[in-house]
Design a protein around this motif. Structure first.
Motif, PDB file in Angstrom:
ATOM      1  N   VAL A 126       0.824  -1.211   0.000  1.00  0.00           N
ATOM      2  CA  VAL A 126       0.000   0.000   0.000  1.00  0.00           C
ATOM      3  C   VAL A 126       0.859   1.263   0.000  1.00  0.00           C
ATOM      4  N   THR A 127       1.808   1.332  -0.933  1.00  0.00           N
ATOM      5  CA  THR A 127       2.696   2.494  -1.020  1.00  0.00           C
ATOM      6  C   THR A 127       1.956   3.750  -1.466  1.00  0.00           C
ATOM      7  N   CYS A 128       1.068   3.603  -2.426  1.00  0.00           N
ATOM      8  CA  CYS A 128       0.362   4.765  -2.986  1.00  0.00           C
ATOM      9  C   CYS A 128      -0.820   5.148  -2.096  1.00  0.00           C
ATOM     10  N   SER A 129      -0.766   6.342  -1.525  1.00  0.00           N
ATOM     11  CA  SER A 129      -1.836   6.791  -0.635  1.00  0.00           C
ATOM     12  C   SER A 129      -3.115   7.125  -1.383  1.00  0.00           C
ATOM     13  N   THR A 130      -2.997   7.390  -2.686  1.00  0.00           N
ATOM     14  CA  THR A 130      -4.169   7.762  -3.489  1.00  0.00           C
ATOM     15  C   THR A 130      -4.952   6.541  -3.948  1.00  0.00           C
ATOM     16  N   THR A 131      -4.263   5.557  -4.532  1.00  0.00           N
ATOM     17  CA  THR A 131      -4.927   4.379  -5.086  1.00  0.00           C
ATOM     18  C   THR A 131      -4.915   3.178  -4.157  1.00  0.00           C
ATOM     19  N   ARG A 132      -4.154   3.263  -3.068  1.00  0.00           N
ATOM     20  CA  ARG A 132      -4.001   2.148  -2.123  1.00  0.00           C
ATOM     21  C   ARG A 132      -3.409   0.911  -2.787  1.00  0.00           C
ATOM     22  N   LYS A 133      -2.595   1.130  -3.804  1.00  0.00           N
ATOM     23  CA  LYS A 133      -1.932   0.026  -4.491  1.00  0.00           C
ATOM     24  C   LYS A 133      -0.489  -0.126  -4.004  1.00  0.00           C
ATOM     25  N   SER A 134       0.033  -1.327  -4.161  1.00  0.00           N
ATOM     26  CA  SER A 134       1.400  -1.621  -3.730  1.00  0.00           C
ATOM     27  C   SER A 134       2.361  -1.551  -4.913  1.00  0.00           C
ATOM     28  N   ILE A 135       3.641  -1.410  -4.586  1.00  0.00           N
ATOM     29  CA  ILE A 135       4.691  -1.417  -5.600  1.00  0.00           C
ATOM     30  C   ILE A 135       5.379  -2.778  -5.580  1.00  0.00           C
ATOM     31  N   THR A 136       5.457  -3.413  -6.723  1.00  0.00           N
ATOM     32  CA  THR A 136       6.121  -4.707  -6.848  1.00  0.00           C
ATOM     33  C   THR A 136       7.396  -4.559  -7.665  1.00  0.00           C
ATOM     34  N   GLY A 137       8.446  -5.215  -7.211  1.00  0.00           N
ATOM     35  CA  GLY A 137       9.705  -5.196  -7.947  1.00  0.00           C
ATOM     36  C   GLY A 137      10.302  -6.588  -8.025  1.00  0.00           C
ATOM     37  N   PHE A 138      10.958  -6.880  -9.142  1.00  0.00           N
ATOM     38  CA  PHE A 138      11.672  -8.160  -9.247  1.00  0.00           C
ATOM     39  C   PHE A 138      12.916  -7.967 -10.086  1.00  0.00           C
ATOM     40  N   CYS A 139      13.868  -8.844  -9.905  1.00  0.00           N
ATOM     41  CA  CYS A 139      15.075  -8.861 -10.739  1.00  0.00           C
ATOM     42  C   CYS A 139      15.517 -10.306 -10.942  1.00  0.00           C
ATOM     43  N   VAL A 140      16.032 -10.578 -12.142  1.00  0.00           N
ATOM     44  CA  VAL A 140      16.393 -11.937 -12.540  1.00  0.00           C
ATOM     45  C   VAL A 140      17.863 -11.982 -12.929  1.00  0.00           C
ATOM     46  N   PHE A 141      18.566 -12.974 -12.397  1.00  0.00           N
ATOM     47  CA  PHE A 141      19.972 -13.183 -12.710  1.00  0.00           C
ATOM     48  C   PHE A 141      20.150 -14.537 -13.388  1.00  0.00           C
ATOM     49  N   LEU A 142      20.902 -14.549 -14.482  1.00  0.00           N
ATOM     50  CA  LEU A 142      21.304 -15.792 -15.136  1.00  0.00           C
ATOM     51  C   LEU A 142      22.785 -15.961 -14.829  1.00  0.00           C
ATOM     52  N   GLY A 143      23.084 -16.827 -13.868  1.00  0.00           N
ATOM     53  CA  GLY A 143      24.439 -16.863 -13.326  1.00  0.00           C
ATOM     54  C   GLY A 143      24.686 -15.580 -12.579  1.00  0.00           C
TER      55      GLY A 143
END
Length: 262
Positions: A126-143
């Protein structure tokens, strides 16, 4: 490209952005965003002409191709292209000050045949106080190579209380509440349970990792300077100027030692 791997950077493009924004002589910043800052639609004084802001955000989006560490900041900025305020513009200028700090910075892809796939995922609730939506993050490593990443606002809102769903099918309700496969659920396509199926097959492992070691943390929030520096180092993002300078110094040292041996 060197013997140890490949370094990709957009130095000229970064300098062009700074030049056109008149930030070539600005004071550098150590992070792309002020620690803990969260932008909102009502922040600051409304600006009447968002054209320059939209253009700047668009160019910064393209720069994230080799500067993944600014992804969260740019994702935040891109939400306000229609409701621009002085606070949003100030935050965009802060990103420019960070770019000024190291325009030669880019992603380093090391040589190697290690093909293990590792994925880090994080969410800031719930990062956004206006929309009550969350922020999602991902990162992928190949080796050791950093191959994919994303910072985005979730498509659905996280609610503080559970929603009520009324259903007239008791079998469907039982299936939704029961994670164990049985005869009545054989007709359900396997893609509905793809993660669970891959875990059962041993193709995917779900492992706990503490927040201090969560690389994807930098894609969901603005980190303090020390944590941000650690985040950048784990991504394999390097300053090409520093690498070249180190190589020159090593060459000079080698030549000096060689002359002494003679």
């Amino acid at each position: 490209m060197g013997s140890l791997g490949l370094n990709l950077c957009q130095r000229k493009y970064a300098l062009d952005i700074l030049h056109e924004s008149r930030f070539l002589s600005c004071k550098p910043a150590s992070t792309p965003m002020i620690t803990g800052q969260r932008l909102d639609k009502g922040d600051g004084v409304a600006l009447s002409d968002p054209g320059s802001y939209r253009q700047l955000v668009g160019r910064l989006l393209y720069l994230t191709a080799t500067r993944p560490e600014i992804s969260y900041a740019v994702q935040q900025l891109s939400q306000f292209v229609d409701v621009l305020t002085s606070t949003h513009m100030s935050a965009a200028h802060h990103v420019l000050r960070y770019i000024k700090r190291a325009p030669r910075q880019g992603i380093f892809y090391p040589k190697g045949d290690h093909m293990q796939l590792n994925v880090f995922s994080d969410s800031d609730w719930v990062t956004c106080s206006t929309t009550r939506k969350s922020i999602t993050g991902f990162c992928v490593f190949l080796g050791k190579a950093f191959v994919s990443w994303r910072s985005k606002k979730q498509a659905t809102a996280d609610l503080e209380r559970p929603s009520t769903l009324f259903c007239d099918n008791k079998s469907a309700m039982a299936i939704a509440e029961n994670h164990v496969f049985h005869e009545k659920t054989k007709h359900i396509e396997i893609d509905c349970h793809i993660v669970r199926d891959k875990v059962a097959q041993g193709l995917v492992k779900l492992l706990y990792i503490p927040s201090s070691s969560q690389i994807a943390d930098g894609f969901t929030k603005a980190l303090p300077t020390s944590q941000f520096a650690l985040f950048v180092s784990k991504l394999g993002v390097q300053n090409l100027h520093t690498i070249q300078l180190r190589g020159v110094l090593e060459d000079e040292t080698y030549k000096e030692n060689k002359s002494v041996v003679k």
